[in-house]
Design an enzyme around this catalytic site. Structure first.
Site, PDB file in Angstrom:
ATOM      1  N   GLU A 407      -1.406  -9.433 -12.818  1.00  0.00           N
ATOM      2  CA  GLU A 407      -0.281  -9.972 -13.586  1.00  0.00           C
ATOM      3  C   GLU A 407      -0.669 -11.172 -14.441  1.00  0.00           C
ATOM      4  O   GLU A 407      -0.203 -11.322 -15.580  1.00  0.00           O
ATOM      5  CB  GLU A 407       0.868 -10.339 -12.644  1.00  0.00           C
ATOM      6  CG  GLU A 407       1.607  -9.169 -12.047  1.00  0.00           C
ATOM      7  CD  GLU A 407       0.913  -8.499 -10.878  1.00  0.00           C
ATOM      8  OE1 GLU A 407       1.414  -7.474 -10.388  1.00  0.00           O
ATOM      9  OE2 GLU A 407      -0.167  -9.005 -10.448  1.00  0.00           O
ATOM     10  N   HIS A 474      10.291  -7.243  -2.321  1.00  0.00           N
ATOM     11  CA  HIS A 474      10.759  -6.387  -3.405  1.00  0.00           C
ATOM     12  C   HIS A 474      12.231  -6.630  -3.718  1.00  0.00           C
ATOM     13  O   HIS A 474      12.854  -5.838  -4.418  1.00  0.00           O
ATOM     14  CB  HIS A 474      10.572  -4.897  -3.050  1.00  0.00           C
ATOM     15  CG  HIS A 474       9.151  -4.476  -2.917  1.00  0.00           C
ATOM     16  ND1 HIS A 474       8.385  -4.780  -1.820  1.00  0.00           N
ATOM     17  CD2 HIS A 474       8.335  -3.764  -3.754  1.00  0.00           C
ATOM     18  CE1 HIS A 474       7.173  -4.268  -1.972  1.00  0.00           C
ATOM     19  NE2 HIS A 474       7.111  -3.654  -3.142  1.00  0.00           N
TER      20      HIS A 474
END
Length: 667
Positions: A407, A474
Site C-alpha cells: 500500500e 476488516h
C-alpha cells in the site's frame, strides 16, 4: 570495499573520451557543494544558521549523477545531495533563503533544508521519514512509460534507509512493472551512528538486486568520473530498454549525521583512511596531473564559486524574516480549486450503491484520459467488491493496474503520477489496510502543497464499516484518523446518488481525497442515480429529513440507522447527512441547531476521539445560546470491532442510539 579497512590507494580516474571542457565542468560542479559546505560550517559556528546536514565526502555521487542525466529527468535526493540542487542550477540565494526559513525559499519558511522540490528543476525533495521517495520515483517513471517518454528517474537512498519497508516496496514495484528507475544507494557505512553490520546482514547492496529481479552494479562513489560514466551509460540504456537498476555507491560521510552529532563513534583510523579518498581533492590532483587544470584556472574557478556563494548569502541574509499571514497559511493548505458543480441531465436509473460507485468511476475514466486506477486485484478480478469488473478490458491494463501487496508504494506511486500531470485512484481492499500506507497519506499527500506548492491529485477509495461479521481487521471505521490531518479532504456518501456524485467530484479536484464507502451498503440499498455524469458539491451537507423535535447529525450508515429509528419511534426530527467530513458544513450544522435546539451526533466509529466529538464541541462553543438540552453523542464501543454477530451488534451504536434519542427528545 570493506568499511573496516578501506582501500586507501589513490582513486583511479579514467577520462575515456571526455573533453577537457567536460572534465572542467565536472570540477566546477563538484567544487560548488564543497565550498558551500565549508561556508555553512562557519555560519553554524557563528550561530547564523541553526542546523546543517553534511554530505562532505559524498559530493561526487550527486555531481556525477546530476551531470549524467538530462535536465528534464527527475531526481529525488536525500540529506547528502546538495550537489543535486546546485547541479541543476537552482539560484543559490533561494537555496540559502530556504535554509534560513525566508519567504523566497522554496517552502516559504514552512520546512527546512532539503525538504522541498522544484518542478522547474525536476527535483522532488525528501521528507524526514526515510524511504517514501522510492515509491514516488516509481510513479514518475510510470508516468513516463505510460506517455511514451524515453526518460529515466533517479532516486537516492542511504544504506540506513534501506532497512525501511518502503525500500523493499519501491524496488519491488519497479521490478514488477519494469519501470525506468535508477536506485542509487549511498553506502557510507553508517545510519547516523549505527554501523552497517548492525543495519543489515549482507555486505553489499549488489546482492539485493537479483532478489528483486533487477540488475545491480557497485561503483566507487568518491570517483566523480566513475559515477558520471556509470549513470550516463545506464541512463542511455534504460531509456531504450525501460527497467530498474540498483546502483551501490561506496562512499563515506566525513562529518556527523548532522553537524551537532559529531563523529566520535567512528574509529579514528577509519576516518583517516577515508580522508585519503576525498572526492574533491583527488579529482583536482588528477586534473592537474593530466594538464587539464592549471593554477590559474583553479584559482579562477575557486574565486568564481566563492564569489557566487558570498553574493547569494548576502542576498539571503538581507531578506527580512518572514511575516506570518494567517489567511495565506490557511489558504495554502490546499491547492486552489473552485468546484463548478455539474448538474445531471437526462433520465435516472435505480442503482445499487456499489453500481453507482462503479458508474461514477467508469464515467470519470472516460472524462479524464489521464486517470489511472491502481489496487490489489482490480484488474481481471474486478476488485474484491467487483467495482472495477470489466474495466481492464475497456480501458486497458496500463490504466487499470493490478498492484503487488504494498500500500505504501502504490500511494507513493500515485503521488509520482500526479507530479507528472496524471490523476490517480488507489483502491484499498479494505479501509483497515490503509495503515500500511499511512505515512504516504499524512506526510506526503497531505503536506506537499502546503510545503512547496505541488498538488497531489490522488483519490483513495476506502471500503469501510462493520455489520458484516468480518472482525477487527476488516470492519474498522477509521475516518477520524485522517480528519485530524490538514491538507486532506474526506467524503463519505450514504446513498447511491451521492456515492456517484461525490466520487466524480473527488476525482475532478487536484487535492488528495479519502473516499469512504460502506461495505454493508454496497448491495443492501438502491436509489435513483442519474445516468449522466454529474458532481455533488463537496463540503455541503444534505438535510435528508426535516422535523422539529431534535436534530440528528450523522453520516454514512448512521443516516440509515437514524431514518429507521425516527420512523419506528414516530418522532419529528431533522436528519443532517454531513456527506463531506473534511471540510464539514458548519453553516448547515448551525442552521439545524438553531431550528430545533436539541442535537445528537451519531457515528459508527468508536465514541472516544471521533468526528462527533469535534462537531459537538464546535456546537457547544458557537451555538450554545440556541441549545435547549445537552449536546449528545452516540458511537460504537471503545473496543476493537468483534467478529461474532452478537458481539458486533452490541459493539455498534444502533440500539444505544434509540435510547439516547428518546432521552434527548424528552429532555
Amino acid at each position: 570495499m570493506d568499511f573496516t579497512a578501506p582501500n586507501a590507494q589513490a582513486l583511479t580516474f579514467d577520462r575515456k573520451n571526455h573533453s577537457d571542457d567536460t572534465l572542467l565542468a565536472l570540477y566546477e560542479s563538484l567544487l560548488i557543494p564543497r565550498r558551500i559546505e565549508e561556508k555553512m560550517l562557519i555560519l553554524l559556528r557563528q550561530g547564523r544558521i541553526s542546523k546543517w546536514f553534511s554530505g562532505w565526502g559524498q559530493e561526487a555521487i550527486s555531481i556525477g549523477a546530476v551531470n549524467a542525466l538530462e535536465a528534464d529527468e527527475f531526481i529525488l535526493p536525500m540529506h547528502r545531495n546538495l550537489g543535486i540542487f546546485t547541479g541543476r542550477g537552482i539560484p543559490l540565494e533561494r537555496l540559502f533563503a530556504q535554509f534560513q526559513g525566508k519567504k523566497s525559499g522554496f517552502t516559504k519558511g514552512r520546512d527546512r533544508s532539503f525538504h522541498f522540490g522544484s518542478m522547474a528543476h525536476h527535483i522532488v525533495g525528501m521528507i524526514s521519514h526515510l524511504g517514501p521517495q522510492l515509491a514516488i520515483a516509481d510513479g514518475i517513471a510510470l508516468a513516463d512509460k505510460l506517455s511514451g517518454e524515453k526518460k529515466v528517474t533517479l532516486v537516492f537512498s542511504g544504506d540506513g534507509a534501506s532497512s525501511e519497508g518502503d525500500f523493499h516496496e519501491g524496488l519491488n514495484v519497479a521490478a514488477v512493472w519494469k519501470l525506468p528507475v535508477i536506485f542509487v544507494v549511498e553506502h557510507n557505512g553508517y545510519g547516523l551512528s549505527t554501523p552497517s553490520e548492525e543495519q543489515f546482514a549482507f555486505r553489499h547492496f549488489t546482492e539485493k538486486g537479483p532478489g528483486y529481479g533487477m540488475e545491480s552494479i557497485r561503483i566507487q562513489g568518491n570517483n566523480v568520473l566513475e559515477v558520471y560514466d556509470a549513470i550516463l551509460s545506464l541512463a542511455k540504456d534504460i531509456r531504450e530498454n525501460p527497467r530498474p537498476i540498483l546502483v551501490e555507491a561506496i562512499t563515506f560521510r566525513m562529518r556527523g549525521h548532522e553537524e551537532a552529532s559529531g563523529t566520535k563513534y567512528v574509529p579514528k583510523p577509519l576516518m583517516e583512511e577515508w580522508a585519503k579518498l576525498d572526492p574533491v581533492e583527488n579529482y583536482e590532483l588528477y586534473l592537474e596531473e593530466i594538464g587539464v587544470l592549471d593554477e590559474k584556472t583553479k584559482n579562477s574557478v575557486n574565486s568564481k564559486v566563492k564569489q557566487a556563494i558570498n553574493e547569494a548569502l548576502e542576498i539571503a541574509f538581507a531578506e527580512e524574516a518572514i511575516a506570518a499571514n494567517l489567511d495565506k497559511e490557511l489558504r495554502d493548505v490546499y491547492a486552489p480549486f473552485s468546484q463548478k458543480t455539474i448538474e445531471p441531465t437526462g433520465p435516472s436509473t435505480e442503482k445499487r450503491f456499489v453500481d453507482a460507485i462503479s458508474d461514477g468511476l467508469r464515467q470519470s475514466m472516460e472524462r479524464f484520459p489521464n486517470l489511472v486506477l491502481m489496487g490489489q486485484d482490480i484488474g481481471e478480478y474486478g476488485g474484491v467488491f467487483k467495482i472495477t469488473d470489466g474495466f481492464k478490458d475497456r480501458f486497458g491494463a496500463d490504466r487499470v493496474r493490478n498492484t503487488p501487496l504494498c500500500e505504501s508504494a502504490i500511494i507513493g506511486a500515485a503521488l509520482g503520477l500526479s507530479l507528472k500531470g496524471y490523476k490517480a485512484m488507489v483502491e484499498m481492499q479494505f479501509a483497515d489496510f490503509v495503515t500500511m500506507g499511512f505515512n504516504q497519506i499524512v506526510n506526503n499527500l497531505a503536506k506537499i502543497h502546503y510545503r512547496w506548492g505541488q498538488p497531489a491529485d490522488v483519490v483513495i477509495r476506502m471500503p469501510t464499516g462493520a455489520g458484516t461479521a468480518a472482525g477487527p481487521f476488516h470492519s474498522q471505521s477509521n475516518e477520524a484518523w485522517f480528519f485530524h490531518t490538514p491538507g486532506l479532504k474526506i467524503v463519505y456518501p450514504s446513498n447511491p446518488a451521492d456515492a456517484k456524485g461525490l466520487l466524480n467530484a473527488a476525482l475532478e479536484d487536484p487535492n488528495p481525497y479519502l473516499y469512504f464507502e460502506h461495505k454493508l451498503l454496497y448491495r443492501s440499498i438502491t436509489g435513483p442515480v442519474p445516468d449522466s455524469y454529474y458532481t455533488v458539491e463537496v463540503g455541503k451537507a444534505a438535510l435528508v429529513q426535516e422535523g422539529t423535535q431534535a436534530s440528528i447529525i450523522t453520516y454514512g450508515m448512521g443516516v440509515h440507522w437514524a431514518k429507521k429509528a425516527v420512523e419506528e419511534m414516530d418522532i419529528s426530527v431533522d436528519i443532517l447527512d454531513l456527506r463531506t467530513l473534511l471540510p464539514w458544513d458548519q453553516e448547515a450544522v448551525a442552521e439545524t441547531v438553531r431550528k430545533t435546539g436539541k442535537v445528537i451526533f451519531l457515528q459508527e466509529d468508536t465514541l472516544t476521539g471521533g468526528i462527533g466529538a469535534e462537531i459537538c464541541a464546535w456546537i457547544s462553543e458557537h451555538c450554545f445560546q440556541y441549545l435547549d438540552a445537552p449536546v449528545m453523542r452516540v458511537g460504537s464501543l471503545d473496543t476493537p470491532v468483534p467478529f461474532a454477530p452478537n458481539l458486533e451488534r452490541q459493539f455498534l451504536p444502533e440500539a444505544r442510539f434509540r435510547e439516547k434519542l428518546r432521552e434527548l427528545v424528552e429532555y
